[in-house]
Design a protein around this motif. Structure first.
Motif: not given
Length: 398
Positions: A222, A247-248, A218-219, A250-253, A303, A255
């Motif tokens: 993105v 984006a990371l 998923l990372t 916000r959505w995958l903090p 990220g 990772q």
């Protein structure tokens, strides 16, 4: 002046019909379509072979026929070299092997059997191969049937997700080429590559996310989407990386993703890149690797910039010479190992690159052989994803 009422050549009319039917046909109707062409052109047989994901086997679309070893058959030699190959059986039947190519991407081969193969027949077979290559490329994105023919194992879920985002293995034009390989083919977790051509620029990116699971996939997905979105919106390299950073965060903090995003000016060979915590690119010039030539201080992975660095992303530049190759790779390439934990190593890795390029092999074939040598050295088991991406600048001679 030719009469407008003159009857069209039957072979040419047949090829026109093939062009119309191939694009409308379902993927698995293609073997029947080419067999009708074979009969109408006086050929004994035409068989379409597609290469599998690992580029080890050529798989026939026709039922009941064996796979072909890419390394040990005449059809495999046609695929490896992108050259026409002709062989004669003991009973005098000729078989012509023509590569199936869409742009710069190698798809497989076409096998044509006949008692005689003259220049006219060969020209028509080349036209059939061109039409089929376009038809296969247009259909394989949505065809489960074609996907199954290209697989010899079950695809794991993270790999299935990432492969849906990947571009073709090879793209290129008269000025530049980019080609990539990725292993383990059915179990990739966090590695990916991207490349795209515009009129003036070749864009090439490589990614390696933390972990080897669905979260890593998923990372990377993105990161791929973020770079493409910013690039297609006209953003420069720092904007691409900033988009992924935000984006990371916000959505995958939890990772992060290492990677390199690059641009190659097709006219003058200026190579620009941002390195986000990734192994530095290697510059190959002539028959040697210029160690350290593209090594620059790496910035934090995508990220993580907000946590460790507030300064803008740095863009590095280097001037390439004609025929230079730039190799991007993930750390799984040099850290690959089997049960004995033996690593392939950077020295062994670069030596393999030099031997492949010195042999004059096409860039896609050099990478295919290299990734197979890494896999074979470790009994087809890697500790981590291993991705190789080779960029070649080849401007027309002055």
């Amino acid at each position: 002046m030719p009469s407008e009422s003159a009857a069209p050549d039957p072979g040419e009319r047949l090829l026109e019909e093939l062009l119309a039917e191939a694009h409308a046909a379902a993927p698995m109707d293609l073997p029947e379509l080419v067999n009708r062409c074979a009969a109408a052109l006086g050929l004994d047989q035409i068989v379409v072979y597609l290469v599998d994901i690992q580029q080890r086997q050529l798989v026939p679309l026709s039922d009941g026929m064996p796979n072909l070893d890419v390394n040990a058959t005449t059809g495999g030699r046609a695929y490896r070299s992108l050259d026409l190959r002709i062989e004669e059986s003991e009973d005098g039947v000729l078989t012509a092997w023509l590569p199936l190519i869409d742009g710069a991407e190698r798809l497989g081969v076409l096998s044509v059997k006949a008692d005689t193969i003259d220049a006219v027949r060969l020209r028509r077979c080349r036209m059939i191969a061109s039409v089929l290559a376009m038809a296969i490329t247009s259909k394989r994105a949505y065809s489960d049937s074609l996907a199954r023919y290209a697989r010899t194992e079950r695809m794991q879920l993270p790999a299935e997700m990432l492969r849906a985002f990947l571009p073709p293995r090879t793209i290129g034009n008269a000025r530049a080429l980019s080609t990539a390989v990725l292993e383990p083919a059915y179990e990739i977790g966090g590695d990916a590559f991207d490349h795209s051509l515009t009129r003036s620029t070749l864009h090439v990116d490589i990614f390696d996310s933390m972990g080897h699971d669905l979260a890593a996939g998923l990372t990377t997905a993105v990161a791929l989407a973020g770079c493409r979105s910013a690039r297609r919106d006209g953003g420069d390299l720092p904007a691409l990386v900033d988009t992924v950073d935000l984006a990371l965060a916000r959505w995958l903090p939890d990772q992060y993703c290492t990677g390199i995003v690059t641009q190659l000016d097709l006219a003058n060979g200026l190579f620009r890149w941002c390195n986000c915590g990734h192994p530095p690119p290697l510059l190959i010039r002539g028959d040697r690797v210029l160690h350290g030539e593209l090594e620059r201080p790496a910035q934090p992975p995508m990220g993580l910039r907000a946590r460790f660095c507030e300064t803008p992303r740095t863009v590095h530049e280097a001037q390439l010479e004609p025929a230079d190759r730039v190799l991007l790779y993930t750390d799984g390439v040099v850290e690959s190992g089997a049960g004995d934990r033996t690593e392939f190593g950077l020295d062994r890795f670069t030596d393999s690159i030099i031997r492949a390029t010195a042999a004059g092999e096409l860039a896609p074939e050099a990478l295919r052989r290299l990734i197979h040598s890494i896999l074979d050295a470790h009994e087809n088991r890697l500790r981590d994803d291993a991705t190789l991406l080779l960029v070649e600048w080849r401007p027309p001679a002055a």
